[in-house]
Design a protein around this motif. Structure first.
Motif, PDB file in Angstrom:
ATOM      1  N   PHE A 253       0.841  -1.186   0.000  1.00 13.06           N
ATOM      2  CA  PHE A 253       0.000   0.000   0.000  1.00 13.06           C
ATOM      3  C   PHE A 253       0.887   1.252   0.000  1.00 13.06           C
ATOM      4  CE2 PHE A 253      -2.200  -3.488   2.115  1.00 13.06           C
ATOM      5  CZ  PHE A 253      -3.395  -3.539   1.400  1.00 13.06           C
ATOM      6  N   PRO A 254       0.328   2.404  -0.362  1.00 13.16           N
ATOM      7  CA  PRO A 254       1.151   3.624  -0.436  1.00 13.16           C
ATOM      8  C   PRO A 254       1.990   3.902   0.802  1.00 13.16           C
ATOM      9  CG  PRO A 254      -0.969   4.023  -1.456  1.00 13.16           C
ATOM     10  CD  PRO A 254      -1.050   2.647  -0.852  1.00 13.16           C
ATOM     11  N   ASP A 255       1.414   3.703   1.996  1.00 11.91           N
ATOM     12  CA  ASP A 255       2.155   4.024   3.217  1.00 11.91           C
ATOM     13  C   ASP A 255       3.376   3.129   3.436  1.00 11.91           C
ATOM     14  OD1 ASP A 255       0.523   6.127   3.767  1.00 11.91           O
ATOM     15  OD2 ASP A 255      -0.568   5.178   5.422  1.00 11.91           O
ATOM     16  N   ASP A 256       3.442   2.003   2.722  1.00 12.44           N
ATOM     17  CA  ASP A 256       4.633   1.159   2.811  1.00 12.44           C
ATOM     18  C   ASP A 256       5.851   1.853   2.202  1.00 12.44           C
ATOM     19  OD1 ASP A 256       3.343  -1.031   4.062  1.00 12.44           O
ATOM     20  OD2 ASP A 256       2.543  -1.691   2.132  1.00 12.44           O
ATOM     21  N   SER A 258       6.459   5.167   2.685  1.00 13.23           N
ATOM     22  CA  SER A 258       6.627   6.425   3.414  1.00 13.23           C
ATOM     23  C   SER A 258       8.098   6.730   3.708  1.00 13.23           C
ATOM     24  CB  SER A 258       5.831   6.388   4.719  1.00 13.23           C
ATOM     25  OG  SER A 258       4.458   6.199   4.463  1.00 13.23           O
ATOM     26  N   SER A 259       8.837   5.738   4.162  1.00 10.45           N
ATOM     27  CA  SER A 259      10.246   5.964   4.499  1.00 10.45           C
ATOM     28  C   SER A 259      11.054   6.351   3.259  1.00 10.45           C
ATOM     29  CB  SER A 259      10.853   4.721   5.145  1.00 10.45           C
ATOM     30  OG  SER A 259      10.244   4.455   6.394  1.00 10.45           O
ATOM     31  N   LEU A 260      10.779   5.666   2.146  1.00  7.14           N
ATOM     32  CA  LEU A 260      11.473   5.998   0.901  1.00  7.14           C
ATOM     33  C   LEU A 260      11.149   7.424   0.466  1.00  7.14           C
ATOM     34  CD1 LEU A 260      11.160   2.822  -1.376  1.00  7.14           C
ATOM     35  CD2 LEU A 260      13.219   3.744  -0.349  1.00  7.14           C
ATOM     36  N   LEU A 261       9.889   7.815   0.623  1.00  6.59           N
ATOM     37  CA  LEU A 261       9.482   9.164   0.230  1.00  6.59           C
ATOM     38  C   LEU A 261      10.194  10.211   1.079  1.00  6.59           C
ATOM     39  CD1 LEU A 261       7.743  11.252  -1.241  1.00  6.59           C
ATOM     40  CD2 LEU A 261       5.934  10.805   0.434  1.00  6.59           C
ATOM     41  N   ASN A 262      10.128  10.055   2.390  1.00  4.64           N
ATOM     42  CA  ASN A 262      10.746  11.050   3.278  1.00  4.64           C
ATOM     43  C   ASN A 262      12.263  11.107   3.083  1.00  4.64           C
ATOM     44  OD1 ASN A 262       8.512  12.231   4.746  1.00  4.64           O
ATOM     45  ND2 ASN A 262       8.203  10.220   5.677  1.00  4.64           N
ATOM     46  N   ALA A 263      12.884   9.952   2.850  1.00  2.13           N
ATOM     47  CA  ALA A 263      14.335   9.937   2.617  1.00  2.13           C
ATOM     48  C   ALA A 263      14.677  10.663   1.314  1.00  2.13           C
ATOM     49  CB  ALA A 263      14.842   8.494   2.565  1.00  2.13           C
ATOM     50  N   ALA A 264      13.866  10.460   0.272  1.00  2.85           N
ATOM     51  CA  ALA A 264      14.115  11.122  -1.012  1.00  2.85           C
ATOM     52  C   ALA A 264      13.965  12.633  -0.887  1.00  2.85           C
ATOM     53  CB  ALA A 264      13.153  10.579  -2.073  1.00  2.85           C
ATOM     54  N   LEU A 265      12.938  13.075  -0.161  1.00  2.00           N
ATOM     55  CA  LEU A 265      12.713  14.508   0.016  1.00  2.00           C
ATOM     56  C   LEU A 265      13.839  15.144   0.833  1.00  2.00           C
ATOM     57  CD1 LEU A 265       8.861  14.541   0.764  1.00  2.00           C
ATOM     58  CD2 LEU A 265       9.996  15.041  -1.400  1.00  2.00           C
ATOM     59  N   LEU A 266      14.271  14.451   1.886  1.00  2.00           N
ATOM     60  CA  LEU A 266      15.354  14.974   2.725  1.00  2.00           C
ATOM     61  C   LEU A 266      16.671  15.052   1.951  1.00  2.00           C
ATOM     62  CD1 LEU A 266      14.580  13.107   6.064  1.00  2.00           C
ATOM     63  CD2 LEU A 266      14.486  15.584   5.702  1.00  2.00           C
ATOM     64  N   ARG A 267      16.924  14.043   1.126  1.00  2.00           N
ATOM     65  CA  ARG A 267      18.175  14.047   0.350  1.00  2.00           C
ATOM     66  C   ARG A 267      18.200  15.226  -0.622  1.00  2.00           C
ATOM     67  NH1 ARG A 267      19.835  12.846  -4.524  1.00  2.00           N
ATOM     68  NH2 ARG A 267      17.804  12.034  -5.168  1.00  2.00           N
ATOM     69  N   LEU A 268      17.104  15.465  -1.306  1.00  2.00           N
ATOM     70  CA  LEU A 268      17.040  16.581  -2.250  1.00  2.00           C
ATOM     71  C   LEU A 268      17.252  17.910  -1.533  1.00  2.00           C
ATOM     72  CD1 LEU A 268      14.036  15.474  -4.498  1.00  2.00           C
ATOM     73  CD2 LEU A 268      16.435  15.596  -5.175  1.00  2.00           C
ATOM     74  N   LEU A 297       5.518  12.759   7.505  1.00  2.00           N
ATOM     75  CA  LEU A 297       4.202  12.131   7.499  1.00  2.00           C
ATOM     76  C   LEU A 297       4.191  10.856   6.654  1.00  2.00           C
ATOM     77  CD1 LEU A 297       1.984  15.306   6.923  1.00  2.00           C
ATOM     78  CD2 LEU A 297       2.237  14.019   9.059  1.00  2.00           C
ATOM     79  N   PRO A 298       3.279   9.937   6.962  1.00  2.00           N
ATOM     80  CA  PRO A 298       3.097   8.781   6.076  1.00  2.00           C
ATOM     81  C   PRO A 298       2.677   9.268   4.685  1.00  2.00           C
ATOM     82  CG  PRO A 298       1.995   8.429   8.180  1.00  2.00           C
ATOM     83  CD  PRO A 298       2.425   9.855   8.159  1.00  2.00           C
ATOM     84  N   PHE A 299       2.884   8.443   3.688  1.00  2.00           N
ATOM     85  CA  PHE A 299       2.655   8.811   2.290  1.00  2.00           C
ATOM     86  C   PHE A 299       1.268   9.426   2.084  1.00  2.00           C
ATOM     87  CE2 PHE A 299       4.410   7.742  -2.028  1.00  2.00           C
ATOM     88  CZ  PHE A 299       3.399   8.311  -2.779  1.00  2.00           C
ATOM     89  N   ILE A 316      -0.972  15.047  -6.785  1.00  2.00           N
ATOM     90  CA  ILE A 316       0.071  15.093  -5.758  1.00  2.00           C
ATOM     91  C   ILE A 316       0.690  13.710  -5.561  1.00  2.00           C
ATOM     92  CG2 ILE A 316       0.536  15.525  -3.310  1.00  2.00           C
ATOM     93  CD1 ILE A 316      -1.750  17.627  -3.461  1.00  2.00           C
ATOM     94  N   SER A 317      -0.142  12.683  -5.577  1.00  2.00           N
ATOM     95  CA  SER A 317       0.357  11.322  -5.404  1.00  2.00           C
ATOM     96  C   SER A 317       1.340  10.969  -6.518  1.00  2.00           C
ATOM     97  CB  SER A 317      -0.812  10.334  -5.393  1.00  2.00           C
ATOM     98  OG  SER A 317      -0.374   9.030  -5.101  1.00  2.00           O
ATOM     99  N   ARG A 318       0.991  11.337  -7.754  1.00  2.00           N
ATOM    100  CA  ARG A 318       1.899  11.076  -8.874  1.00  2.00           C
ATOM    101  C   ARG A 318       3.202  11.857  -8.721  1.00  2.00           C
ATOM    102  NH1 ARG A 318      -2.530  11.197 -12.706  1.00  2.00           N
ATOM    103  NH2 ARG A 318      -1.905  13.301 -13.318  1.00  2.00           N
ATOM    104  N   ALA A 319       3.099  13.121  -8.285  1.00  2.00           N
ATOM    105  CA  ALA A 319       4.294  13.955  -8.111  1.00  2.00           C
ATOM    106  C   ALA A 319       5.250  13.331  -7.089  1.00  2.00           C
ATOM    107  CB  ALA A 319       3.888  15.359  -7.673  1.00  2.00           C
ATOM    108  N   LEU A 320       4.702  12.901  -5.953  1.00  2.00           N
ATOM    109  CA  LEU A 320       5.540  12.302  -4.914  1.00  2.00           C
ATOM    110  C   LEU A 320       6.132  10.972  -5.365  1.00  2.00           C
ATOM    111  CD1 LEU A 320       3.372  13.085  -1.729  1.00  2.00           C
ATOM    112  CD2 LEU A 320       5.346  14.360  -2.619  1.00  2.00           C
TER     113      LEU A 320
END
Length: 420
Positions: A253-256, A258-268, A297-299, A316-320
């Motif tokens: 599910f999308p929230d699985d 979440s960690s990858l998303l937050n890590a990608a945003l922080l790295r950028l 936040l979760p995805f 927004i979901s596609r952008a993230l």
């Protein structure tokens, strides 16, 4: 199969997220309506058009489709499987057309009137001066784009006042995009449609007496994972021949992610790299994302916190997701220059339709890829980069799947296509 006219092939464009009885019905009716000998499905890989991971991996969904009437399943390149409805449709039609054996494409729609959908599509595809002027007039009045488009079509005589609901239904909208792509690409594919039966596209309620929606089935799968229910009722929406495949599979599910998303945003942010190059990320949306960076936040909560009247949940979901997968606007533009679909990657086929693949190799205008070893040798540099992106996206999915369930999952270079 001695000549092109000796057999009939129908194409279906799908996500099967997940595959259910309504999809099996669609395959059956598509073959009947087109009088086809074979059905080829072009399907999203591990990520889907609404900007989310598929609930089951692409090989699971391929096996389910093959067990219920599909003869060959081919993957839609990830650049366009996760793109706008227009690009998703353009790539899917190009892929079916370039196989060289498909005569028609059959899709579900709420209205069930292919002539009406085609008529609307031709106006949108041609963008005549009359239509563009009517559209500009409505936009100047302050109408939203969907409202302005509807009124412009009415002004051009392509839509009656009582037919405006056609443009509000998701399957109709996709059907129009398929017809528009056929028109713009001057494709010989004939569009066919079957009226959608059962639950609505976004209906979260699964009624055991009718075809459920994929949305409703995903909701039940998530509730079971969260221990909100002990019921396996969602599996009753899956045909008998595919049910065991689903029951033995592992949902994501999308929230699985979440960690990858937050890590990608922080790295950028840490490397002071811009967010705007990623597909669907505007300057305004990038500013909103940066402002909320430390929230972790979760995805799905992240999407909701960024949602505005201007930016829909799906946008927004596609952008993230594009940030996670590293998909940029430039890559999508280059993919369009390559004709959307410069190769056809096989996910699975039936033994009984092996000859169909031989016909595609003979008649198709793009390479048919059934093995990853040496796959790039027949591809241009651009097509090769698109294929590597497909591998990368699936490896991201497989990494999350393996981490969540602690299973040893084969990767794209060690896994064979599904053969039933």
């Amino acid at each position: 199969m001695e000549n092109h006219t000796s057999f009939n092939v129908v194409g279906i464009i799908a996500e099967y997220n997940p595959f259910h009885s309504g999809h099996a019905y669609h395959i059956k009716k598509a073959k009947e309506l087109s009088q086809a000998d074979y059905c080829i499905v072009v399907m999203s890989g591990d990520f889907v058009q609404r900007g989310a991971p598929a609930v089951f991996d692409k090989y699971t969904r391929t096996a389910m489709a093959l067990s219920c009437g599909a003869d060959l399943v081919i993957e839609i390149p990830s650049l366009f499987a996760t793109s706008s409805a227009e690009d998703f449709a353009a790539c899917s039609i190009a892929l079916l057309d370039r196989l060289g054996v498909v005569q028609s494409v059959c899709f579900g729609s709420e209205c069930g009137d292919v002539k009406k959908l085609s008529a609307i599509a031709s106006v949108l595809a041609e963008e005549t001066e009359e239509y563009k002027e009517a559209l500009r007039t409505e936009l100047k009045k302050g109408a939203s784009f969907p409202q302005a488009r509807t009124q412009a079509l009415i002004s051009c005589g392509s839509l009656e006042d009582e037919e405006t609901s056609i443009l509000l239904s998701p399957n109709n909208i996709l059907g129009i995009e398929y017809c528009k792509a056929i028109h713009r690409q001057n494709s010989s594919l004939s569009p066919l449609t079957i009226q959608r039966a059962g639950s609505g596209y976004h209906d979260p309620i699964v009624n055991p007496d009718q075809f459920g929606s994929a949305t409703g089935i995903r909701k039940l799968l998530k509730e079971k994972e969260d221990n909100q229910t002990n019921s396996d009722s969602m599996f009753l929406q899956i045909p008998d021949s595919a049910r065991q495949i689903a029951e033995n599979s592992f949902p994501l599910f999308p929230d699985d992610f979440s960690s990858l998303l937050n890590a990608a945003l922080l790295r950028l942010s840490m490397e002071n790299l811009p967010f705007e190059p990623y597909a669907d990320v505007s300057v305004e949306l990038a500013a909103r994302i940066k402002k909320q960076l430390p929230d972790f936040l979760p995805f799905e909560e992240k999407i909701s916190s960024l949602k505005t009247r201007q930016y829909t949940y799906t946008r927004i979901s596609r952008a993230l997701l594009h940030i996670i997968l590293g998909i940029t606007s430039e890559q999508i533009s280059l993919g369009k220059e390559a004709g959307y679909a410069p190769y056809a990657r096989v996910l699975g086929f039936k033994k009984a339709s092996k000859d169909l693949m031989g016909q595609i190799k003979t008649r198709g205008s793009i390479p048919l890829i059934a093995k990853t070893a040496g796959a790039e040798s027949n591809l241009s540099e651009l097509a090769g980069s698109m294929l590597r992106r497909d591998f990368y996206c699936s490896h991201i999915y497989q990494t999350v799947l393996q981490n969540k369930y602690h299973i040893n999952n084969k990767n794209e270079f060690t896994r064979s296509v599904i053969i039933l």
